[in-house]
Every structure is written in C-alpha cells, then in structure tokens.
Write a protein that holds these residues in place. Structure first.
Motif, PDB file in Angstrom:
ATOM      1  N   HIS A  99       0.873  -1.112   0.043  1.00 23.28           N
ATOM      2  CA  HIS A  99       0.263   0.338  -0.479  1.00 23.28           C
ATOM      3  C   HIS A  99       0.543   0.845   0.263  1.00 23.28           C
ATOM      4  O   HIS A  99       0.623   1.877  -0.494  1.00 23.28           O
ATOM      5  CB  HIS A  99      -0.801   0.043   0.521  1.00 23.28           C
ATOM      6  N   SER A 114      -7.994  10.841   1.941  1.00 24.55           N
ATOM      7  CA  SER A 114      -8.718   9.716   1.606  1.00 24.55           C
ATOM      8  C   SER A 114      -8.936   9.203   0.399  1.00 24.55           C
ATOM      9  O   SER A 114      -9.819   8.317   0.451  1.00 24.55           O
ATOM     10  CB  SER A 114     -10.359  10.501   2.193  1.00 24.55           C
ATOM     11  N   GLU A 115      -8.705  10.333  -0.570  1.00 23.90           N
ATOM     12  CA  GLU A 115      -8.802   9.974  -2.326  1.00 23.90           C
ATOM     13  C   GLU A 115      -7.328   8.617  -1.908  1.00 23.90           C
ATOM     14  O   GLU A 115      -7.559   7.885  -2.946  1.00 23.90           O
ATOM     15  CB  GLU A 115      -8.683  10.864  -2.871  1.00 23.90           C
ATOM     16  N   GLY A 117      -6.553   5.867  -0.201  1.00 30.28           N
ATOM     17  CA  GLY A 117      -6.715   4.140   0.001  1.00 30.28           C
ATOM     18  C   GLY A 117      -7.609   3.959  -0.581  1.00 30.28           C
ATOM     19  O   GLY A 117      -7.453   3.108  -2.030  1.00 30.28           O
ATOM     20  N   LYS A 118      -8.766   4.557  -1.406  1.00 29.41           N
ATOM     21  CA  LYS A 118      -9.323   3.730  -2.602  1.00 29.41           C
ATOM     22  C   LYS A 118      -8.741   3.800  -4.036  1.00 29.41           C
ATOM     23  O   LYS A 118      -8.994   3.030  -4.570  1.00 29.41           O
ATOM     24  CB  LYS A 118     -10.567   5.328  -2.885  1.00 29.41           C
ATOM     25  N   ARG A 119      -7.829   4.914  -4.545  1.00 31.01           N
ATOM     26  CA  ARG A 119      -7.195   4.450  -5.490  1.00 31.01           C
ATOM     27  C   ARG A 119      -6.501   3.666  -5.674  1.00 31.01           C
ATOM     28  O   ARG A 119      -6.224   3.328  -5.992  1.00 31.01           O
ATOM     29  CB  ARG A 119      -6.329   5.892  -5.556  1.00 31.01           C
ATOM     30  N   ARG A 121      -6.993   1.228  -3.731  1.00 31.23           N
ATOM     31  CA  ARG A 121      -6.905  -0.164  -3.905  1.00 31.23           C
ATOM     32  C   ARG A 121      -7.811  -0.685  -5.246  1.00 31.23           C
ATOM     33  O   ARG A 121      -7.701  -1.543  -5.611  1.00 31.23           O
ATOM     34  CB  ARG A 121      -8.748   0.077  -2.802  1.00 31.23           C
ATOM     35  N   THR A 122      -7.749   0.192  -6.013  1.00 30.39           N
ATOM     36  CA  THR A 122      -8.231   0.072  -7.305  1.00 30.39           C
ATOM     37  C   THR A 122      -7.142   0.362  -8.165  1.00 30.39           C
ATOM     38  O   THR A 122      -7.951  -1.462  -8.923  1.00 30.39           O
ATOM     39  CB  THR A 122      -9.006   1.327  -7.896  1.00 30.39           C
ATOM     40  N   ASP A 125      -6.315  -3.630  -7.404  1.00 34.24           N
ATOM     41  CA  ASP A 125      -7.385  -4.435  -7.777  1.00 34.24           C
ATOM     42  C   ASP A 125      -6.821  -5.297  -9.400  1.00 34.24           C
ATOM     43  O   ASP A 125      -7.054  -6.241 -10.557  1.00 34.24           O
ATOM     44  CB  ASP A 125      -8.795  -4.432  -8.431  1.00 34.24           C
ATOM     45  N   GLU A 133      -2.285  -5.218   0.208  1.00 36.32           N
ATOM     46  CA  GLU A 133      -1.890  -3.988   1.266  1.00 36.32           C
ATOM     47  C   GLU A 133      -1.115  -4.334   1.605  1.00 36.32           C
ATOM     48  O   GLU A 133      -0.232  -3.157   2.040  1.00 36.32           O
ATOM     49  CB  GLU A 133      -3.707  -3.148   1.757  1.00 36.32           C
TER      50      GLU A 133
END
Ligand code: ADP
Ligand code: ADP
Length: 228
Positions: A99, A114-115, A117-119, A121-122, A125, A133
């Motif tokens: 990560h 906040s942005e 973590g989302k990016r 993970r995407t 994937d 991570e």
C-alpha cells in the motif's frame, strides 16, 4: 494529435558513438507499442528522453504536443507525473508495505488521504493484487513485485507509461503475464511504451514494434505485419 512524437532525435554521450541517431516516430493516444533491439541499441536512452532523465543532443521530443525542451526546472516534476515509469528491478521500498509503495506518488502529489486509499485499492485490483495491501515486497513473488511497480507507475493516471525491460528478471511464463497486463492498460486511457530485447516475446503480443539498431530506427512494424 500525437501523444508522443520524436522528430529527428539524436543523443550522444561523450566519447561514445551516438546512442540515438535521427529517430522519428509518433504514437497515438491509447496505443500500446514496443521498442526492441539488441543490448546497446538505444532503448533505455529513448525512454530516458521521455521521462526527462536525459536531454536530446539534437531534435525534438513532444509529449501531448508539449516540446520537452521547454520543460525545465520546477516543471520537470510536473512532467514526470504525466509519465509513469516501470524499471526492470522494480525499485520498490522494501521496508514499506505494498500500500505505502503504491500510495507514494499520490502523497507526493498532495492528494487527500481519503482519496489515496480508494485509488490504491482500485489500482491493486487492476494489477491482480487486490487484498495484498499490507504485505511487504519481500513476501511477494518476483512477478508480484513487478505488478506493484506497475501499480505505482499507473496510480497517478499518467498520460504515458514507459517500461524498461520490465520482464528482464522473470521466467517466460511470468514475463508473458506481465506483458499481457501492459497490453490491457490502454483500455484505461494510458498510452504504453515498453522496451524489451526479447523479440520473440514482443512478437507474440501482436502490437506495433519499433526496432532500434545502433541508435537508428530501422523498422516500425504494424501488428498485422508481425506474422512473417
Ligand atoms: P539499450 O537500452 O538498448 O541497451 P542504451 O540506451 O542503454 O541501450 O545504450 C545505448 C548506447 O549508449 C550504448 O552504447 C551505451 O553504452 C551508451 N550509453 C548509455 N547510457 C550512457 C551513459 N550514461 N553514458 C555513456 N554512454 C551511455
Ligand atoms: P539500463 O540500460 O537498463 O538503464 P544500464 O546498465 O545500461 O541500464 O545503465 C545503468 C546506468 O549506467 C544508467 O544511468 C546509464 O546512463 C549508465 N550507463 C550505461 N551505459 C554507460 C556507458 N557506456 N558509460 C557510462 N554510463 C553508462
């Protein structure tokens, strides 16, 4: 409009024959192509001119219609954000989690947490490493480590991704899987340029191939002409 254009680009290092001589080509947005040739042909030099770790001796390099000769000083880091780079030896931080390695370019770019973590993970994937991570790079296989390197290079959504011998340390099966992953990236809007001396592997991908020989661009092969 070309996403990448070389116009009569030459590069000489002091005391050596030219590493690149009058190389011209252009790449459309969303294209995936290879640059191949023997060791010393000029592949790494060509990629270094794109991410500005070197400057041409003559000629012009344009990325997204911007002349890189005009990208100087504080603008260089901004340019590099538009160009993701993957190295043969992946260059991961071995004491940081998957990560953290992938998040690094986003943190440097100042993206809110906040942005990030989302990016991350995407993108994990997308390279087939969802759920890893928390792992450290040493806990991953060589092929998985290279996938982390690719995730780090694409997480900032660069216009262009360049990769220098990204499968050089991998066995043939893993090398083919990693090349397949690169081939899928243009679907996400990224233009991809991969340097590899492995002509057999490159040919099997059925993409456009630029061939360098002693710094000269000697062939520009369309996918439909690769069967021969
Ligand atoms: P490739 O990636 O195809 O192996 P390179 O771009 O690394 O080719 O090298 C092209 C030529 O330029 C080679 O002759 C190499 O020795 C020379 N070269 C590359 N980088 C440097 C450098 N920093 N200083 C001097 N010569 C270099
Ligand atoms: P790669 O081609 O994968 O980048 P190299 O081993 O060719 O890796 O180059 C590693 C470093 O050594 C680069 O920074 C390159 O500029 C430099 N280099 C390569 N060839 C030469 C050379 N003939 N003389 C001086 N430096 C070189």
């Amino acid at each position: 409009m070309a996403l990448l254009r070389f116009d009569k680009v030459s590069k000489s290092y002091p005391g050596n024959p030219p590493a690149l001589s009058e190389v011209s080509f252009s790449v459309e947005p969303g294209e995936m192509l290879f640059v191949t040739g023997h060791s010393g042909a000029g592949k790494s030099t060509l990629l270094r001119l794109v991410h500005l770790s070197e400057r041409p001796s003559r000629g012009t390099v344009l990325v997204n219609e911007r002349n890189l000769a005009k990208v100087r000083g504080r603008k260089v880091p901004l340019h590099r954000r538009q160009v993701g780079v993957v190295f043969q030896d992946h260059r991961l931080l071995m004491d940081r989690s998957v990560h953290d390695n992938v998040a690094l370019p986003l943190l440097i770019a100042g993206l809110p947490g906040s942005e990030v973590g989302k990016r991350v993970r995407t993108v994990l994937d997308r390279v087939g490493l969802g759920g890893r991570e928390r792992a450290l790079p040493a806990q991953l296989s060589t092929g998985e480590q290279q996938r982390v390197g690719i995730a780090r290079a694409i997480v900032g959504q660069p216009l262009l991704l360049v990769a220098d011998e990204p499968t050089g340390n991998l066995d043939p099966q893993l090398a083919a899987e990693i090349m397949q992953l690169f081939a899928e990236l243009p679907a996400g809007g990224t233009t991809v340029l991969v340097a590899s001396h492995d002509l057999m592997l490159v040919k099997r991908m059925r993409r456009r191939v630029l061939v360098l020989d002693h710094g000269r661009l000697v062939d520009d092969i369309a996918p439909e002409d690769l069967a021969a």
